[in-house]
Design an enzyme around this catalytic site. Structure first.
Site, PDB file in Angstrom:
ATOM      1  N   CYS A 276       0.822  -1.204   0.000  1.00 31.93           N
ATOM      2  CA  CYS A 276       0.000   0.000   0.000  1.00 31.93           C
ATOM      3  C   CYS A 276       0.858   1.257   0.000  1.00 31.93           C
ATOM      4  O   CYS A 276       0.848   2.053   0.944  1.00 31.93           O
ATOM      5  CB  CYS A 276      -0.974  -0.042   1.164  1.00 31.93           C
ATOM      6  N   GLU A 277       1.687   1.351  -1.011  1.00 33.57           N
ATOM      7  CA  GLU A 277       2.518   2.521  -1.316  1.00 33.57           C
ATOM      8  C   GLU A 277       2.900   2.335  -2.773  1.00 33.57           C
ATOM      9  O   GLU A 277       2.684   1.275  -3.332  1.00 33.57           O
ATOM     10  CB  GLU A 277       3.807   2.522  -0.483  1.00 33.57           C
TER      11      GLU A 277
END
Ligand SMILES: *Cc1c(COP(=O)(O)O)cnc(C)c1O
Length: 408
Positions: A337-338
């Site tokens: 989640c980046e």
């Protein structure tokens, strides 16, 4: 890795079949490639009787790999007390391990002294403390020759304000400390960075160490570090090891003869020995089209392979599942989640969800930099040796993630 009978293979074994057996994501290492790289280096320096390659084990530190490289005849280059301990566990003799820490305390260095390994010190303050504490222990110093080497500033460590090494201009200060403390200088060392293409850089740096070597009669070895460049892209250039061996061997032997010295010549290859031996295989979870691009999202991220995001490094990506498919353009991204982009706008044989993608050059600084970010498990590791695929690290479980947690 070659494409043979419709499958990408190493030592005759299909990478798809290996991955089906052990699961994805998976690191796979080819022992034959490590061996051929090692022999290429030692053959190039065959004229130097006292030649030793120390494998820089931070590149890939699975104990099975260390043991294999030790059996080839290499020593070990370590940067932490834990790497020293791993090396001893893998069967290296203490005298074949060199410990080259940066920014560690005298307490840790003293532990390495107790374990009997070669000590390499890279700052004057610790050198002085070391001299007071371990007077009779021979020592090596890491010199910064201030040669800017390598194309990537993130991995160059030889610039004037580098935190690595003792400036070559501080030689008088080194001498004063040796005199004051009665320390014996056994080795001179340098390591100026990674991805050094130009052989002249090594030759120039070697000349500087040779000049310095004349001033230390107790010297036993000269260690020229590493930084050999390996190919990452298909038409990439790499350090010409044979040419380096020819030029440097002649110069080294000549230096020893002229100065009546019987020195050992050392290198510390990390990436050179293991980068090309490694393949990282991950499966495709999702194909996503946006207004401008097609994304292939894999069951991995920078938690498993951080070099593209950390160093902007290029890893060739191959679709193992569709070797003859039509080539199309993809951006390969992870599930973290980046932003975690492995490659942008890459030409890859057409990808379908469920396909296995393979990253090349995944031997060095890949698994060893993996983490549990997003509470994901680290990949398993497989070593292909004598035509057999052997599991050398199992996949993690939730218990592994919780093992060091203390619940209150
Ligand atoms: C990392 C390191 C190496 C290995 O460098 P590569 O570019 O991987 O060959 C050698 N010596 C020292 C001291 C290192 O820190």
């Amino acid at each position: 890795m070659i494409l043979q009978d419709q499958a990408y293979r190493i030592q005759g074994l299909s990478l798809v079949e290996i991955t089906e057996q052990f699961g994805a994501p998976l690191y796979i290492y080819d022992a034959e490639k490590i061996k051929s790289q090692y022999l290429r280096l030692t053959d190039s320096f065959a004229k130097v009787k006292k030649f030793k390659a120390h494998y820089a084990c931070k590149a890939l530190s699975n104990v099975n790999i260390l043991r294999y490289i030790g059996k080839l005849g290499a020593g070990l280059d370590t940067v932490s007390i834990q790497e020293v301990q791993l090396g001893l566990k893998a069967g290296f003799k203490p005298q074949d391990i060199i410990y080259t820490p940066n920014g560690v305390s005298l307490t840790e260095i003293s532990k390495a002294v107790e374990l009997g390994v070669k000590i390499n010190i890279d700052n004057l303050s610790i050198l002085e403390q070391f001299g007071n504490a371990h007077k009779g222990v021979p020592v090596c110093v890491r010199i910064n020759p201030h040669i800017m080497a390598g194309g990537n500033s993130k991995i160059s460590v030889g610039h004037i304000d580098s935190k690595f090494g003792i400036s070559i201009h501080q030689t008088p200060h080194i001498k004063r400390i040796l005199d004051n403390t009665g320390l014996k200088l056994a080795g001179l060392h340098m390591h100026t960075g990674s991805d050094i293409l130009d052989v002249e850089v090594f030759l120039q740096a070697a000349e500087m160490l040779f000049d310095l070597a004349k001033e230390f009669p107790s010297l036993e070895y000269i260690d020229l570090g590493s930084g050999f460049k390996v190919p990452y892209k298909e038409d990439d250039h790499s350090t010409d090891i044979e040419y380096l061996g020819e030029m440097l061997s002649a110069r080294f032997l000549d230096f020893c003869k002229q100065n009546k010295k019987d020195l050992t010549l050392m290198f510390e290859p990390g990436k050179y020995l293991v980068s090309e031996s490694g393949y990282f295989v991950a499966s495709v979870n999702v194909i996503k089209q946006t207004t401008s691009m097609v994304f292939a999202g894999i069951d991995s991220g920078f938690n498993h392979l951080i070099r593209p995001m950390f160093y902007d490094s290029y890893h060739q990506i191959i679709n193992l599942s569709n070797p003859n498919g039509r080539e199309r353009y993809y951006s390969v991204v992870g599930y973290i989640c980046e932003t975690d982009t492995f490659g942008t706008n890459r030409k890859i044989n057409e990808i379908t969800e469920g396909d296995l993608l393979c990253f090349k050059n995944a031997g060095a600084y890949c698994f060893s930099m993996a983490s549990n970010y997003n509470s994901r498990f680290k990949p398993a590791e497989v070593f292909v040796i004598d035509g057999q695929a052997k599991l050398i690290r199992r996949r993690e479980t939730l218990e592994d993630l919780l093992q060091t947690t203390v619940e209150i």
